[in-house]
Write a protein that holds these residues in place. Structure first.
Motif, PDB file in Angstrom:
ATOM      1  N   GLU A 168       7.215 -10.230  -2.390  1.00  0.00           N
ATOM      2  CA  GLU A 168       7.217  -8.485  -1.351  1.00  0.00           C
ATOM      3  C   GLU A 168       6.849  -8.031  -2.150  1.00  0.00           C
ATOM      4  O   GLU A 168       5.699  -7.239  -1.996  1.00  0.00           O
ATOM      5  CB  GLU A 168       8.725  -7.944  -1.852  1.00  0.00           C
ATOM      6  CG  GLU A 168       9.852  -8.572  -1.173  1.00  0.00           C
ATOM      7  CD  GLU A 168      11.471  -7.658  -1.663  1.00  0.00           C
ATOM      8  OE1 GLU A 168      11.037  -6.748  -2.738  1.00  0.00           O
ATOM      9  OE2 GLU A 168      12.065  -8.018  -1.449  1.00  0.00           O
ATOM     10  N   GLU A 169       6.290  -8.079  -3.955  1.00  0.00           N
ATOM     11  CA  GLU A 169       5.565  -7.082  -4.274  1.00  0.00           C
ATOM     12  C   GLU A 169       3.712  -7.660  -3.669  1.00  0.00           C
ATOM     13  O   GLU A 169       2.452  -6.280  -3.998  1.00  0.00           O
ATOM     14  CB  GLU A 169       5.293  -7.162  -5.447  1.00  0.00           C
ATOM     15  CG  GLU A 169       6.612  -6.210  -6.263  1.00  0.00           C
ATOM     16  CD  GLU A 169       6.556  -5.110  -5.966  1.00  0.00           C
ATOM     17  OE1 GLU A 169       5.782  -4.474  -5.430  1.00  0.00           O
ATOM     18  OE2 GLU A 169       7.810  -4.388  -6.189  1.00  0.00           O
ATOM     19  N   ALA A 170       3.547  -9.110  -3.798  1.00  0.00           N
ATOM     20  CA  ALA A 170       2.322  -9.220  -3.226  1.00  0.00           C
ATOM     21  C   ALA A 170       2.241  -9.487  -1.966  1.00  0.00           C
ATOM     22  O   ALA A 170       0.809  -8.287  -1.947  1.00  0.00           O
ATOM     23  CB  ALA A 170       2.658 -10.979  -3.488  1.00  0.00           C
ATOM     24  N   ALA A 179      -2.164  -2.731   1.313  1.00  0.00           N
ATOM     25  CA  ALA A 179      -2.842  -1.371   0.006  1.00  0.00           C
ATOM     26  C   ALA A 179      -4.374  -1.764   0.207  1.00  0.00           C
ATOM     27  O   ALA A 179      -5.499  -0.764  -0.379  1.00  0.00           O
ATOM     28  CB  ALA A 179      -2.196  -1.478  -1.944  1.00  0.00           C
ATOM     29  N   ALA A 180      -4.267  -2.534  -0.984  1.00  0.00           N
ATOM     30  CA  ALA A 180      -5.689  -3.370  -0.481  1.00  0.00           C
ATOM     31  C   ALA A 180      -6.584  -3.330   0.903  1.00  0.00           C
ATOM     32  O   ALA A 180      -7.636  -2.754   0.942  1.00  0.00           O
ATOM     33  CB  ALA A 180      -5.848  -5.184  -0.946  1.00  0.00           C
ATOM     34  N   ARG A 181      -6.151  -3.798   2.050  1.00  0.00           N
ATOM     35  CA  ARG A 181      -6.443  -3.698   3.247  1.00  0.00           C
ATOM     36  C   ARG A 181      -6.694  -1.729   3.295  1.00  0.00           C
ATOM     37  O   ARG A 181      -7.670  -1.513   3.996  1.00  0.00           O
ATOM     38  CB  ARG A 181      -5.521  -3.880   4.251  1.00  0.00           C
ATOM     39  CG  ARG A 181      -5.756  -3.685   5.506  1.00  0.00           C
ATOM     40  CD  ARG A 181      -4.841  -4.350   7.023  1.00  0.00           C
ATOM     41  NE  ARG A 181      -3.896  -3.117   6.781  1.00  0.00           N
ATOM     42  CZ  ARG A 181      -2.302  -3.112   7.276  1.00  0.00           C
ATOM     43  NH1 ARG A 181      -2.056  -4.742   7.714  1.00  0.00           N
ATOM     44  NH2 ARG A 181      -1.689  -2.419   7.015  1.00  0.00           N
ATOM     45  N   GLU A 209       0.874  -0.483  -6.590  1.00  0.00           N
ATOM     46  CA  GLU A 209       1.140  -2.081  -6.241  1.00  0.00           C
ATOM     47  C   GLU A 209       0.498  -3.490  -6.608  1.00  0.00           C
ATOM     48  O   GLU A 209       1.269  -4.413  -7.455  1.00  0.00           O
ATOM     49  CB  GLU A 209       0.683  -2.498  -4.828  1.00  0.00           C
ATOM     50  CG  GLU A 209       1.058  -1.377  -3.560  1.00  0.00           C
ATOM     51  CD  GLU A 209       3.094  -1.237  -3.708  1.00  0.00           C
ATOM     52  OE1 GLU A 209       3.447  -2.493  -4.821  1.00  0.00           O
ATOM     53  OE2 GLU A 209       3.542  -0.261  -3.021  1.00  0.00           O
ATOM     54  N   THR A 210      -0.511  -3.633  -7.491  1.00  0.00           N
ATOM     55  CA  THR A 210      -1.245  -4.291  -8.405  1.00  0.00           C
ATOM     56  C   THR A 210      -0.309  -4.946 -10.009  1.00  0.00           C
ATOM     57  O   THR A 210       0.030  -5.420 -10.449  1.00  0.00           O
ATOM     58  CB  THR A 210      -2.694  -4.427  -8.444  1.00  0.00           C
ATOM     59  OG1 THR A 210      -3.317  -4.526  -7.361  1.00  0.00           O
ATOM     60  CG2 THR A 210      -3.004  -5.540  -9.347  1.00  0.00           C
ATOM     61  N   ALA A 211       0.139  -3.176 -10.442  1.00  0.00           N
ATOM     62  CA  ALA A 211       0.983  -2.839 -11.624  1.00  0.00           C
ATOM     63  C   ALA A 211       2.376  -3.670 -11.454  1.00  0.00           C
ATOM     64  O   ALA A 211       2.629  -4.469 -11.675  1.00  0.00           O
ATOM     65  CB  ALA A 211       1.099  -1.218 -11.718  1.00  0.00           C
ATOM     66  N   ASP A 212       3.314  -3.165  -9.904  1.00  0.00           N
ATOM     67  CA  ASP A 212       4.224  -3.927  -9.837  1.00  0.00           C
ATOM     68  C   ASP A 212       4.050  -5.675  -9.385  1.00  0.00           C
ATOM     69  O   ASP A 212       5.053  -6.114  -9.668  1.00  0.00           O
ATOM     70  CB  ASP A 212       4.259  -2.634  -8.485  1.00  0.00           C
ATOM     71  CG  ASP A 212       5.217  -1.947  -8.922  1.00  0.00           C
ATOM     72  OD1 ASP A 212       5.240  -1.577  -9.616  1.00  0.00           O
ATOM     73  OD2 ASP A 212       5.613  -1.185  -7.547  1.00  0.00           O
ATOM     74  N   LEU A 213       2.871  -5.917  -9.099  1.00  0.00           N
ATOM     75  CA  LEU A 213       3.124  -7.176  -8.863  1.00  0.00           C
ATOM     76  C   LEU A 213       2.646  -7.988  -9.874  1.00  0.00           C
ATOM     77  O   LEU A 213       3.414  -8.806 -10.312  1.00  0.00           O
ATOM     78  CB  LEU A 213       2.151  -7.700  -8.271  1.00  0.00           C
ATOM     79  CG  LEU A 213       1.244  -9.154  -7.817  1.00  0.00           C
ATOM     80  CD1 LEU A 213       2.464  -9.962  -7.191  1.00  0.00           C
ATOM     81  CD2 LEU A 213       0.105  -9.466  -6.958  1.00  0.00           C
TER      82      LEU A 213
END
Length: 110
Positions: free
Chosen positions: A42-44, A50-52, A66-70
Protein backbone atom coordinates in the motif's frame (compact mmCIF):
# COMPACT_ATOMS: atom_id res chain seq x y z
CA UNK A 1 22.18 9.82 8.25
CA UNK A 2 21.94 6.10 9.11
CA UNK A 3 21.68 7.06 12.81
CA UNK A 4 17.99 7.82 12.28
CA UNK A 5 17.41 4.39 10.75
CA UNK A 6 19.26 2.74 13.64
CA UNK A 7 17.19 4.63 16.22
CA UNK A 8 13.96 3.76 14.45
CA UNK A 9 14.97 0.11 14.12
CA UNK A 10 15.71 -0.02 17.86
CA UNK A 11 12.25 1.39 18.66
CA UNK A 12 10.61 -1.07 16.27
CA UNK A 13 12.51 -3.94 17.87
CA UNK A 14 11.45 -2.78 21.35
CA UNK A 15 7.80 -2.45 20.32
CA UNK A 16 7.63 -5.91 18.73
CA UNK A 17 7.03 -7.30 22.20
CA UNK A 18 4.50 -4.63 23.24
CA UNK A 19 0.78 -5.11 23.63
CA UNK A 20 -0.82 -5.07 20.15
CA UNK A 21 -3.66 -2.95 21.51
CA UNK A 22 -1.23 -0.16 22.44
CA UNK A 23 1.43 -0.35 19.70
CA UNK A 24 1.01 -0.19 15.93
CA UNK A 25 4.28 -2.07 15.41
CA UNK A 26 3.21 -4.81 17.82
CA UNK A 27 -0.17 -5.02 16.07
CA UNK A 28 1.50 -5.49 12.67
CA UNK A 29 3.95 -8.03 14.07
CA UNK A 30 1.09 -9.90 15.75
CA UNK A 31 -0.93 -9.97 12.51
CA UNK A 32 2.05 -11.49 10.71
CA UNK A 33 4.05 -11.11 7.56
CA UNK A 34 1.10 -11.06 5.16
CA UNK A 35 -0.34 -7.98 6.89
CA UNK A 36 3.08 -6.31 6.96
CA UNK A 37 3.56 -7.03 3.25
CA UNK A 38 0.11 -5.63 2.52
CA UNK A 39 1.12 -2.39 4.26
CA UNK A 40 4.44 -2.26 2.37
CA UNK A 41 2.53 -2.70 -0.88
CA UNK A 42 0.00 0.00 0.00
CA UNK A 43 2.75 2.42 0.95
CA UNK A 44 4.69 1.62 -2.24
CA UNK A 45 1.65 2.46 -4.35
CA UNK A 46 1.05 5.67 -2.39
CA UNK A 47 4.72 6.62 -2.88
CA UNK A 48 4.45 6.01 -6.63
CA UNK A 49 1.33 8.16 -6.85
CA UNK A 50 2.98 10.91 -4.82
CA UNK A 51 6.03 10.82 -7.12
CA UNK A 52 3.76 11.16 -10.12
CA UNK A 53 2.03 14.13 -8.51
CA UNK A 54 5.37 15.72 -7.62
CA UNK A 55 6.51 15.31 -11.22
CA UNK A 56 3.29 17.03 -12.30
CA UNK A 57 4.24 20.07 -10.23
CA UNK A 58 2.23 19.43 -7.07
CA UNK A 59 5.25 19.75 -4.78
CA UNK A 60 7.41 17.23 -2.99
CA UNK A 61 5.92 17.19 0.51
CA UNK A 62 3.52 14.31 -0.12
CA UNK A 63 6.31 12.31 -1.76
CA UNK A 64 8.52 12.87 1.27
CA UNK A 65 5.69 11.86 3.61
CA UNK A 66 4.82 8.70 1.66
CA UNK A 67 8.46 7.68 1.28
CA UNK A 68 8.88 7.97 5.06
CA UNK A 69 5.82 5.72 5.49
CA UNK A 70 7.26 3.22 3.00
CA UNK A 71 10.65 3.14 4.68
CA UNK A 72 9.01 2.70 8.09
CA UNK A 73 6.95 -0.26 6.90
CA UNK A 74 10.01 -1.76 5.19
CA UNK A 75 11.83 -1.56 8.54
CA UNK A 76 8.89 -3.34 10.21
CA UNK A 77 9.07 -6.02 7.50
CA UNK A 78 12.80 -6.44 8.02
CA UNK A 79 12.34 -6.60 11.80
CA UNK A 80 9.86 -9.43 11.33
CA UNK A 81 12.76 -11.35 9.73
CA UNK A 82 15.26 -10.13 12.37
CA UNK A 83 17.14 -8.06 9.79
CA UNK A 84 18.38 -4.62 10.83
CA UNK A 85 18.93 -1.62 8.59
CA UNK A 86 22.68 -1.98 9.00
CA UNK A 87 22.53 -5.12 6.85
CA UNK A 88 20.80 -3.19 4.07
CA UNK A 89 23.21 -0.28 4.39
CA UNK A 90 26.14 -2.73 4.24
CA UNK A 91 24.72 -4.19 1.01
CA UNK A 92 24.41 -0.70 -0.46
CA UNK A 93 27.98 0.11 0.64
CA UNK A 94 29.18 -3.07 -1.09
CA UNK A 95 27.69 -1.82 -4.35
CA UNK A 96 29.74 1.37 -4.46
CA UNK A 97 32.13 1.34 -7.38
CA UNK A 98 29.98 -1.11 -9.32
CA UNK A 99 27.86 0.07 -12.20
CA UNK A 100 24.17 -0.40 -11.58
CA UNK A 101 23.93 -2.16 -14.91
CA UNK A 102 26.78 -4.53 -13.98
CA UNK A 103 25.29 -5.21 -10.55
CA UNK A 104 21.90 -5.98 -12.05
CA UNK A 105 23.45 -8.25 -14.71
CA UNK A 106 25.30 -10.20 -11.98
CA UNK A 107 21.90 -11.08 -10.46
CA UNK A 108 20.43 -12.08 -13.84
CA UNK A 109 17.51 -9.64 -13.56
CA UNK A 110 16.17 -7.02 -15.96
Amino acid sequence: MSDTLSKLAAIIEERKAADPSTSYVAKLQHEGMNKILQKVGEEAVETILAARDAEAGKGNQELIHETADLWFHCLVMLAQQNIGPEEILKELDNRFGTSGLDEKASRGTD
